[in-house]
Enzyme design. Structure first.
Site, PDB file in Angstrom:
ATOM      1  N   HIS A  26       0.849  -1.176   0.000  1.00 25.48           N
ATOM      2  CA  HIS A  26       0.000   0.000   0.000  1.00 25.48           C
ATOM      3  C   HIS A  26       0.892   1.237   0.000  1.00 25.48           C
ATOM      4  O   HIS A  26       1.670   1.430   0.932  1.00 25.48           O
ATOM      5  CB  HIS A  26      -0.888  -0.023   1.244  1.00 25.48           C
ATOM      6  CG  HIS A  26      -1.919   1.053   1.246  1.00 25.48           C
ATOM      7  ND1 HIS A  26      -1.628   2.347   1.571  1.00 25.48           N
ATOM      8  CD2 HIS A  26      -3.230   1.025   0.934  1.00 25.48           C
ATOM      9  CE1 HIS A  26      -2.733   3.074   1.459  1.00 25.48           C
ATOM     10  NE2 HIS A  26      -3.716   2.294   1.081  1.00 25.48           N
TER      11      HIS A  26
ATOM     12  N   TYR B 154      -8.251   9.884   4.426  1.00 24.66           N
ATOM     13  CA  TYR B 154      -8.477  10.703   5.611  1.00 24.66           C
ATOM     14  C   TYR B 154      -9.418  11.830   5.209  1.00 24.66           C
ATOM     15  O   TYR B 154      -9.089  12.625   4.320  1.00 24.66           O
ATOM     16  CB  TYR B 154      -7.165  11.325   6.100  1.00 24.66           C
ATOM     17  CG  TYR B 154      -6.091  10.317   6.466  1.00 24.66           C
ATOM     18  CD1 TYR B 154      -6.115   9.647   7.683  1.00 24.66           C
ATOM     19  CD2 TYR B 154      -5.026  10.060   5.595  1.00 24.66           C
ATOM     20  CE1 TYR B 154      -5.122   8.739   8.032  1.00 24.66           C
ATOM     21  CE2 TYR B 154      -4.026   9.157   5.939  1.00 24.66           C
ATOM     22  CZ  TYR B 154      -4.079   8.506   7.154  1.00 24.66           C
ATOM     23  OH  TYR B 154      -3.089   7.604   7.500  1.00 24.66           O
TER      24      TYR B 154
ATOM     25  N   PRO C   1      -3.333   6.166  17.618  1.00 28.48           N
ATOM     26  CA  PRO C   1      -3.332   5.433  16.340  1.00 28.48           C
ATOM     27  C   PRO C   1      -3.345   6.341  15.108  1.00 28.48           C
ATOM     28  O   PRO C   1      -3.470   5.856  13.992  1.00 28.48           O
ATOM     29  CB  PRO C   1      -4.615   4.594  16.420  1.00 28.48           C
ATOM     30  CG  PRO C   1      -5.481   5.259  17.412  1.00 28.48           C
ATOM     31  CD  PRO C   1      -4.602   6.037  18.348  1.00 28.48           C
TER      32      PRO C   1
ATOM     33  N   LYS D 195       1.426   3.573  14.306  1.00 31.61           N
ATOM     34  CA  LYS D 195       2.818   3.222  14.648  1.00 31.61           C
ATOM     35  C   LYS D 195       2.939   2.162  15.748  1.00 31.61           C
ATOM     36  O   LYS D 195       4.017   1.598  15.949  1.00 31.61           O
ATOM     37  CB  LYS D 195       3.566   4.481  15.149  1.00 31.61           C
ATOM     38  CG  LYS D 195       3.653   5.615  14.167  1.00 31.61           C
ATOM     39  CD  LYS D 195       4.608   5.294  13.061  1.00 31.61           C
ATOM     40  CE  LYS D 195       4.818   6.476  12.142  1.00 31.61           C
ATOM     41  NZ  LYS D 195       5.361   6.089  10.845  1.00 31.61           N
TER      42      LYS D 195
ATOM     43  N   TYR E 288       5.819   8.844   7.649  1.00 38.70           N
ATOM     44  CA  TYR E 288       4.572   8.084   7.606  1.00 38.70           C
ATOM     45  C   TYR E 288       4.844   6.585   7.552  1.00 38.70           C
ATOM     46  O   TYR E 288       4.191   5.793   8.217  1.00 38.70           O
ATOM     47  CB  TYR E 288       3.796   8.529   6.361  1.00 38.70           C
ATOM     48  CG  TYR E 288       2.378   8.010   6.238  1.00 38.70           C
ATOM     49  CD1 TYR E 288       1.442   8.207   7.238  1.00 38.70           C
ATOM     50  CD2 TYR E 288       1.973   7.353   5.075  1.00 38.70           C
ATOM     51  CE1 TYR E 288       0.137   7.757   7.104  1.00 38.70           C
ATOM     52  CE2 TYR E 288       0.677   6.900   4.926  1.00 38.70           C
ATOM     53  CZ  TYR E 288      -0.236   7.103   5.942  1.00 38.70           C
ATOM     54  OH  TYR E 288      -1.525   6.655   5.801  1.00 38.70           O
TER      55      TYR E 288
HETATM   56  P1  RFL Z   1      -0.711  -6.070  23.042  1.00 37.83           P
HETATM   57  O1  RFL Z   1      -0.999  -6.403  21.625  1.00 37.83           O
HETATM   58  O2  RFL Z   1      -1.726  -5.322  23.809  1.00 37.83           O
HETATM   59  O3  RFL Z   1      -0.370  -7.432  23.781  1.00 37.83           O
HETATM   60  C1  RFL Z   1      -0.220  -7.474  25.192  1.00 37.83           C
HETATM   61  C2  RFL Z   1      -0.589  -8.874  25.655  1.00 37.83           C
HETATM   62  O4  RFL Z   1      -0.370  -8.977  27.069  1.00 37.83           O
HETATM   63  C3  RFL Z   1      -1.439  -9.717  27.630  1.00 37.83           C
HETATM   64  N1  RFL Z   1      -1.514  -9.409  29.070  1.00 37.83           N
HETATM   65  C4  RFL Z   1      -1.157 -10.275  30.053  1.00 37.83           C
HETATM   66  N2  RFL Z   1      -0.666 -11.519  30.004  1.00 37.83           N
HETATM   67  C5  RFL Z   1      -0.402 -12.143  31.187  1.00 37.83           C
HETATM   68  N3  RFL Z   1      -0.645 -11.570  32.396  1.00 37.83           N
HETATM   69  C6  RFL Z   1      -1.136 -10.313  32.489  1.00 37.83           C
HETATM   70  N4  RFL Z   1      -1.357  -9.762  33.684  1.00 37.83           N
HETATM   71  C7  RFL Z   1      -1.408  -9.603  31.280  1.00 37.83           C
HETATM   72  N5  RFL Z   1      -1.890  -8.361  30.993  1.00 37.83           N
HETATM   73  C8  RFL Z   1      -1.949  -8.277  29.662  1.00 37.83           C
HETATM   74  C9  RFL Z   1      -2.655  -9.247  26.836  1.00 37.83           C
HETATM   75  O5  RFL Z   1      -3.731 -10.171  26.930  1.00 37.83           O
HETATM   76  C10 RFL Z   1      -2.067  -9.166  25.434  1.00 37.83           C
HETATM   77  O6  RFL Z   1      -2.213 -10.370  24.720  1.00 37.83           O
HETATM   78  O7  RFL Z   1       0.658  -5.248  23.181  1.00 37.83           O
HETATM   79  P2  RFL Z   1       1.989  -5.212  22.243  1.00 37.83           P
HETATM   80  O8  RFL Z   1       2.495  -6.605  22.019  1.00 37.83           O
HETATM   81  O9  RFL Z   1       2.862  -4.224  22.861  1.00 37.83           O
HETATM   82  O10 RFL Z   1       1.498  -4.711  20.811  1.00 37.83           O
HETATM   83  C11 RFL Z   1       1.037  -3.379  20.658  1.00 37.83           C
HETATM   84  C12 RFL Z   1      -0.016  -3.318  19.540  1.00 37.83           C
HETATM   85  O11 RFL Z   1      -1.032  -4.269  19.806  1.00 37.83           O
HETATM   86  C13 RFL Z   1      -0.622  -1.906  19.427  1.00 37.83           C
HETATM   87  O12 RFL Z   1       0.381  -0.928  19.545  1.00 37.83           O
HETATM   88  C14 RFL Z   1      -1.327  -1.700  18.070  1.00 37.83           C
HETATM   89  O13 RFL Z   1      -2.448  -2.541  17.944  1.00 37.83           O
HETATM   90  C15 RFL Z   1      -1.748  -0.240  17.907  1.00 37.83           C
HETATM   91  N6  RFL Z   1      -2.544  -0.030  16.681  1.00 37.83           N
HETATM   92  C16 RFL Z   1      -1.933   0.063  15.464  1.00 37.83           C
HETATM   93  N7  RFL Z   1      -0.584  -0.054  15.366  1.00 37.83           N
HETATM   94  C17 RFL Z   1       0.026  -0.027  14.144  1.00 37.83           C
HETATM   95  O14 RFL Z   1       1.274  -0.133  14.091  1.00 37.83           O
HETATM   96  N8  RFL Z   1      -0.690   0.120  12.971  1.00 37.83           N
HETATM   97  C18 RFL Z   1      -2.057   0.238  12.986  1.00 37.83           C
HETATM   98  O15 RFL Z   1      -2.675   0.326  11.913  1.00 37.83           O
HETATM   99  C19 RFL Z   1      -2.724   0.242  14.264  1.00 37.83           C
HETATM  100  N9  RFL Z   1      -4.076   0.344  14.354  1.00 37.83           N
HETATM  101  C20 RFL Z   1      -3.948   0.065  16.777  1.00 37.83           C
HETATM  102  C21 RFL Z   1      -4.689   0.250  15.579  1.00 37.83           C
HETATM  103  C22 RFL Z   1      -4.611  -0.019  18.001  1.00 37.83           C
HETATM  104  C23 RFL Z   1      -5.988   0.102  18.056  1.00 37.83           C
HETATM  105  N10 RFL Z   1      -6.619   0.029  19.332  1.00 37.83           N
HETATM  106  C24 RFL Z   1      -7.447  -1.075  19.702  1.00 37.83           C
HETATM  107  C25 RFL Z   1      -6.073   0.865  20.392  1.00 37.83           C
HETATM  108  C26 RFL Z   1      -6.071   0.348  15.626  1.00 37.83           C
HETATM  109  C27 RFL Z   1      -6.738   0.298  16.867  1.00 37.83           C
HETATM  110  C28 RFL Z   1      -8.238   0.428  16.889  1.00 37.83           C
END
Ligand code: RFL
Length: 402
Positions: A79, A212, A304, A308, A399
């Site tokens: 993309h 956007y 978001p 990143k 970006y």
């Molecule tokens: P995660 O993915 O939240 O994983 C953390 C894990 O820890 C577990 N956990 C525990 N396990 C054991 N004991 C405990 N006490 C625990 N407490 C928690 C949880 O169950 C979970 O499985 O963190 P990680 O690995 O740091 O990854 C971060 C990403 O998930 C996050 O930054 C992204 O999803 C943000 N984000 C986006 N990032 C991008 O780079 N590109 C995107 O297009 C993008 N779109 C988004 C997004 C985040 C969004 N939301 C939901 C905030 C879109 C959305 C809507």
């Protein structure tokens, strides 16, 4: 590969099986460092949790170079263009022809997580689902040689796991970040006062590119995920109940803000998921204390607006895996000591760009002097992006980069 963790511990204890914990675990196994991952949720839950989708070229390189890119190479889509719609019209930026000439790979986070789980298990990794680390007193001994954590089996029985290091990859609400003593760590937090209704809809992308829409009723965004699922965002009032938005209300508002009348209709479909995301930033400095090292959302939040978060999580996991390997194989503790210093400039650069994006896409609607001023700034920023080649190159660099 032979499993080297034991029932009561491993060299590196990883909390959380999101992108950060799973990339770290896979890289450690590849480097011959034994580790285990404890995850609060079930396997089905983490493999279905839809979040990110846009992976930067550098993130893809880390995954592919470490044998973690088979799925994204097969099913991810390139993309390289994004579109801005304003009341003045529409303009497209083909960013893969600007800056460093890099594109995103669109690959849903839940598919990446599914691949990473499968690979970790195939490499002989010890991954314990339904095993939360205790919310209180779950981590201890971080100042000593043998830190430990208390996890709970599926039946609720607590047990102790001991290691040489703990990697806190447990996300924004995790327990690990709460172990950093207040005096030893500085938190840089900002609530941006903007909320998005994040929608996952069962319909093919209506538009060929990330779009956007800047509108006086609030921001709206369109982002491809898979051929049959699309992510949309609608700026909403902070504190909004997501369930108060019916499917019909969502589509009417999207049509309005995306200016469907002028640019063509969106493809309607059922809303599969709706959640309100408050745009927030939070950077912890340092991201480590004693034998505890934080990575991904556990170490800091990023709004978001520039997609990143998952990318920063993967990059931090790679840095941390190398540092652990250097300490354990060569006795070189320097990369671990410098872990935060290595990651933080990258994190701040992403924060700066995400913050700039917030200002590019939003402005208050009111008729007071401050709101009018901020709207004029936003419009000027968009105009500068539309017309200035220098600005476009810089945009592309930030970006798609991490
Ligand atoms: P995660 O993915 O939240 O994983 C953390 C894990 O820890 C577990 N956990 C525990 N396990 C054991 N004991 C405990 N006490 C625990 N407490 C928690 C949880 O169950 C979970 O499985 O963190 P990680 O690995 O740091 O990854 C971060 C990403 O998930 C996050 O930054 C992204 O999803 C943000 N984000 C986006 N990032 C991008 O780079 N590109 C995107 O297009 C993008 N779109 C988004 C997004 C985040 C969004 N939301 C939901 C905030 C879109 C959305 C809507």
């Amino acid at each position: 590969m032979e499993k080297r963790s034991s029932a009561d511990g491993a060299t590196v204890l990883i909390v959380g099986a999101g992108p950060a914990g799973l990339v770290l675990g896979n890289l450690l196994l590849a480097a011959g460092v034994d580790c285990l991952i404890v995850e609060r949720q079930s396997r089905a839950h983490v493999e279905q949790r839809a979040r990110a989708g846009f992976l930067a070229a550098e993130t893809v390189r880390v995954l592919v170079d470490n044998g973690l890119g088979t799925g994204l190479r097969a099913r991810g889509r390139q993309h390289g263009t994004c579109v801005f719609r304003t009341e003045r019209g529409e303009f497209a930026l083909q960013y893969d022809g600007l800056g460093r000439g890099e594109a995103h790979t669109v690959y849903p986070q839940q598919e990446l997580v599914t691949d990473l789980v499968a690979e970790f298990l195939a490499r002989g990794g010890d991954l314990r689902f339904d095993t939360p680390v205790s919310e209180t007193g779950g981590l201890d001994g971080l100042d000593g040689e043998r830190p430990w954590l208390v996890a709970h089996r599926a039946d609720g029985t607590p047990y102790r796991l001991t290691g040489r290091y703990v990697a806190g990859c447990d996300g924004r609400h995790g327990v690990c970040r709460r172990q950093l003593p207040a005096g030893a760590v500085r938190s840089h937090r900002r609530r941006h006062g903007v909320s998005w209704l994040a929608l996952l809809v069962e319909t093919p992308p209506a538009l060929p590119a990330v779009t956007y829409a800047v509108h006086d009723r609030g921001f709206a965004g369109h982002m491809a995920r898979t051929p049959s699922v699309t992510r949309y965002y609608l700026q909403c009032e902070p504190g909004t109940d997501p369930d108060a938005w019916t499917d019909a209300a969502v589509w009417d508002e999207l049509d309005l803000r995306m200016r469907a009348e002028r640019f063509g209709p969106l493809r309607r479909g059922p809303v599969l998921e709706r959640a309100v995301v408050d745009l927030e930033s939070d950077v912890l400095d340092p991201m480590q204390y004693g034998r505890l090292f934080l990575a991904g959302d556990a170490a800091g939040l990023i709004s978001p607006s520039a997609a990143k978060g998952a990318n920063l999580a993967v990059m931090a996991a790679e840095t941390l895996a190398r540092a652990f390997a250097a300490a354990l194989h060569q006795g070189d503790e320097e990369p671990l000591a410098r872990y935060s210093a290595t990651c933080l400039p990258r994190i701040w650069r992403a924060q700066e760009f995400s913050h700039w994006m917030i200002g590019l896409l939003h402005a208050p609607a009111g008729d007071d002097e401050e709101s009018r001023f901020l709207r004029a700034l936003r419009d000027s920023r968009l105009e500068s992006l539309r017309t200035s080649t220098v600005q476009q190159h810089s945009f592309a660099d930030n970006y798609v980069g991490v």
